[in-house]
Write a protein that holds these residues in place. Structure first.
Motif, PDB file in Angstrom:
ATOM      1  N   LEU A  42     -13.917  46.190   2.851  1.00  0.00           N
ATOM      2  CA  LEU A  42     -12.905  46.284   3.890  1.00  0.00           C
ATOM      3  C   LEU A  42     -12.114  44.988   3.924  1.00  0.00           C
ATOM      4  O   LEU A  42     -12.593  43.944   3.480  1.00  0.00           O
ATOM      5  CB  LEU A  42     -13.552  46.536   5.253  1.00  0.00           C
ATOM      6  CG  LEU A  42     -14.208  47.898   5.473  1.00  0.00           C
ATOM      7  CD1 LEU A  42     -15.041  47.879   6.746  1.00  0.00           C
ATOM      8  CD2 LEU A  42     -13.142  48.994   5.539  1.00  0.00           C
ATOM      9  N   ILE A  43     -10.911  45.051   4.467  1.00  0.00           N
ATOM     10  CA  ILE A  43     -10.074  43.874   4.645  1.00  0.00           C
ATOM     11  C   ILE A  43     -10.173  43.445   6.107  1.00  0.00           C
ATOM     12  O   ILE A  43     -10.005  44.269   7.007  1.00  0.00           O
ATOM     13  CB  ILE A  43      -8.600  44.172   4.322  1.00  0.00           C
ATOM     14  CG1 ILE A  43      -8.447  44.720   2.898  1.00  0.00           C
ATOM     15  CG2 ILE A  43      -7.748  42.925   4.499  1.00  0.00           C
ATOM     16  CD1 ILE A  43      -7.043  45.235   2.599  1.00  0.00           C
ATOM     17  N   ARG A  44     -10.439  42.171   6.326  1.00  0.00           N
ATOM     18  CA  ARG A  44     -10.409  41.652   7.696  1.00  0.00           C
ATOM     19  C   ARG A  44      -9.150  40.825   7.893  1.00  0.00           C
ATOM     20  O   ARG A  44      -8.809  39.965   7.071  1.00  0.00           O
ATOM     21  CB  ARG A  44     -11.641  40.807   8.008  1.00  0.00           C
ATOM     22  CG  ARG A  44     -11.561  40.149   9.401  1.00  0.00           C
ATOM     23  CD  ARG A  44     -12.876  39.651   9.901  1.00  0.00           C
ATOM     24  NE  ARG A  44     -13.807  40.724  10.227  1.00  0.00           N
ATOM     25  CZ  ARG A  44     -13.709  41.505  11.313  1.00  0.00           C
ATOM     26  NH1 ARG A  44     -12.717  41.339  12.169  1.00  0.00           N
ATOM     27  NH2 ARG A  44     -14.592  42.438  11.530  1.00  0.00           N
ATOM     28  N   CYS A  45      -8.478  41.084   9.012  1.00  0.00           N
ATOM     29  CA  CYS A  45      -7.317  40.303   9.421  1.00  0.00           C
ATOM     30  C   CYS A  45      -7.502  40.010  10.907  1.00  0.00           C
ATOM     31  O   CYS A  45      -7.256  40.876  11.754  1.00  0.00           O
ATOM     32  CB  CYS A  45      -6.029  41.071   9.166  1.00  0.00           C
ATOM     33  SG  CYS A  45      -4.535  40.166   9.638  1.00  0.00           S
ATOM     34  N   GLY A  46      -7.994  38.822  11.213  1.00  0.00           N
ATOM     35  CA  GLY A  46      -8.314  38.503  12.600  1.00  0.00           C
ATOM     36  C   GLY A  46      -9.430  39.385  13.110  1.00  0.00           C
ATOM     37  O   GLY A  46     -10.479  39.505  12.483  1.00  0.00           O
ATOM     38  N   LYS A  47      -9.210  40.046  14.233  1.00  0.00           N
ATOM     39  CA  LYS A  47     -10.230  40.928  14.810  1.00  0.00           C
ATOM     40  C   LYS A  47     -10.180  42.343  14.236  1.00  0.00           C
ATOM     41  O   LYS A  47     -11.021  43.172  14.567  1.00  0.00           O
ATOM     42  CB  LYS A  47     -10.044  40.994  16.335  1.00  0.00           C
ATOM     43  CG  LYS A  47     -10.272  39.661  17.044  1.00  0.00           C
ATOM     44  CD  LYS A  47     -10.078  39.825  18.545  1.00  0.00           C
ATOM     45  CE  LYS A  47     -10.320  38.511  19.272  1.00  0.00           C
ATOM     46  NZ  LYS A  47     -10.120  38.643  20.743  1.00  0.00           N
ATOM     47  N   ASP A  48      -9.201  42.605  13.381  1.00  0.00           N
ATOM     48  CA  ASP A  48      -8.983  43.961  12.876  1.00  0.00           C
ATOM     49  C   ASP A  48      -9.453  44.124  11.438  1.00  0.00           C
ATOM     50  O   ASP A  48      -9.463  43.176  10.656  1.00  0.00           O
ATOM     51  CB  ASP A  48      -7.499  44.318  12.959  1.00  0.00           C
ATOM     52  CG  ASP A  48      -6.987  44.343  14.381  1.00  0.00           C
ATOM     53  OD1 ASP A  48      -7.510  45.138  15.186  1.00  0.00           O
ATOM     54  OD2 ASP A  48      -6.066  43.557  14.695  1.00  0.00           O
TER      55      ASP A  48
ATOM     56  N   ILE B 285      -6.338  36.589   6.023  1.00  0.00           N
ATOM     57  CA  ILE B 285      -6.788  37.838   5.416  1.00  0.00           C
ATOM     58  C   ILE B 285      -7.964  37.536   4.496  1.00  0.00           C
ATOM     59  O   ILE B 285      -7.915  36.583   3.712  1.00  0.00           O
ATOM     60  CB  ILE B 285      -5.648  38.483   4.592  1.00  0.00           C
ATOM     61  CG1 ILE B 285      -4.395  38.696   5.463  1.00  0.00           C
ATOM     62  CG2 ILE B 285      -6.104  39.799   3.978  1.00  0.00           C
ATOM     63  CD1 ILE B 285      -3.160  39.072   4.667  1.00  0.00           C
ATOM     64  N   GLU B 286      -9.013  38.350   4.571  1.00  0.00           N
ATOM     65  CA  GLU B 286     -10.169  38.137   3.699  1.00  0.00           C
ATOM     66  C   GLU B 286     -10.940  39.432   3.503  1.00  0.00           C
ATOM     67  O   GLU B 286     -10.764  40.400   4.261  1.00  0.00           O
ATOM     68  CB  GLU B 286     -11.093  37.077   4.310  1.00  0.00           C
ATOM     69  CG  GLU B 286     -11.685  37.464   5.646  1.00  0.00           C
ATOM     70  CD  GLU B 286     -12.536  36.360   6.256  1.00  0.00           C
ATOM     71  OE1 GLU B 286     -12.884  35.427   5.532  1.00  0.00           O
ATOM     72  OE2 GLU B 286     -12.843  36.458   7.447  1.00  0.00           O
TER      73      GLU B 286
END
Length: 311
Positions: free
Chosen positions: A124-130, A284-285
């Motif tokens: 999955l891609i994490r962008c902040g809390k999303d 982004i990570e």
């Protein structure tokens, strides 16, 4: 095991709740399954329903009944819970994430989804809390992607047609911004048309920018599209759309990484699987959480989903 079908009546051009129920009830009752149908009542409700089911601790299979936005919400609710697995009971016009599989029609078949499905872990891609399943993008592309939903409401406009219409409208507005991108120890300071971090291979109802992306390899495929003029942007986006980024080596750069950051001059739209966020600094990570995704046994992740890059 509990089977929870979460229906998003706002997905697609019309409410498909009755059509979903007509498929779900007889199939589950014939198998004697413990099942429930929940209908979303507002934006974010799919996420809440999924989280509530996952937090129960009970083994649960969650069926995202709608489009890619519905899948995104449910994944955000269930990710990180080992007792919860998710699938896409596809009903949207794009259904882009499941295009990584050898076939997509089985994701519209309730019997194929219920009969001994296979469960796999996906990044999955994490962008902040999303979290995002498919893509996270910034810039011109994000403005296009997050406007697509409203154009799909126009009669006879769907899938790539809605994306193309959004692209034309946003071309008139502006096609480039100044960003500072930090990736793989490099600092890239300049004008960019768009920045894409891809986990999946398709989005926007027909865009296929990184055909060799692998959502199980722990890496993001990143495309940096340099700032171009309005006259050039549609030509470049056309190549980008078909995964032919190598045809413009001076304009489109491809990198692979597990994280990047984007510093924007102003608050800018961020596209997460078609969901809009507004950020000035974008981190982004690859997420620590994995997506437990189950799919019909008759399909598998395609290994031949590629184009001859630059050919």
């Amino acid at each position: 095991m509990k089977h929870l079908f979460i229906i998003n009546p706002a997905a697609g051009k019309k409410d498909q709740t009755a059509a979903y129920e007509a498929k779900i009830r007889p199939a589950c009752e014939a198998r004697g399954l413990d099942y429930e149908i929940a209908v979303s009542t507002h934006s974010g409700n799919c996420r809440t329903l999924a989280r509530r089911a996952a937090e129960s601790g009970e083994e649960v299979r969650l069926y995202a009944c709608g489009g890619d936005g519905t899948l995104n919400e449910i994944v955000n609710g269930a990710a990180g819970f080992p007792n919860a697995a998710v699938t896409h009971f596809a009903g949207g016009s794009g259904n882009d994430f499941v295009k990584i599989f050898t076939e997509t029609e089985p994701f519209r078949d309730i019997n194929a989804l219920l009969d001994e499905p296979v469960t796999e872990d996906f990044d999955l891609i994490r962008c902040g809390k999303d979290l995002a399943v498919n893509v996270c993008s910034v810039g011109f592309d994000a403005r296009i992607g997050t406007d697509v939903a409203k154009y799909k409401k126009i009669p006879f406009v769907k899938g790539f047609g809605a994306y193309a219409l959004s692209a034309v409208v946003n071309t008139v507005k502006r096609v480039k911004e100044h960003y500072i991108v930090r990736i793989n120890g490099e600092v890239i300071d300049g004008s960019e048309t768009l920045i894409l971090a891809a986990n999946g291979r398709y989005y926007g109802g027909g865009f296929h920018p990184v055909p060799n992306a692998d959502p199980q390899d722990g890496k993001l495929d990143v495309l940096l599209v340099k700032g171009v003029s309005r006259g050039k942007v549609l030509e470049v986006i056309g190549k980008y759309k078909d995964g032919r980024y190598a045809d413009f080596p001076d304009l489109i750069r491809h990198l692979r990484t597990d994280r990047l950051s984007i510093q924007c001059d102003d608050v800018t739209p961020v596209n997460l699987d078609g969901e809009l966020r507004l950020r000035k600094n974008v981190d982004i990570e690859v997420a620590e959480e994995k997506l437990r995704f189950f799919h019909p046994a008759c399909v598998s992740v395609s290994e031949e989903d590629c184009v001859k890059i630059g050919g």
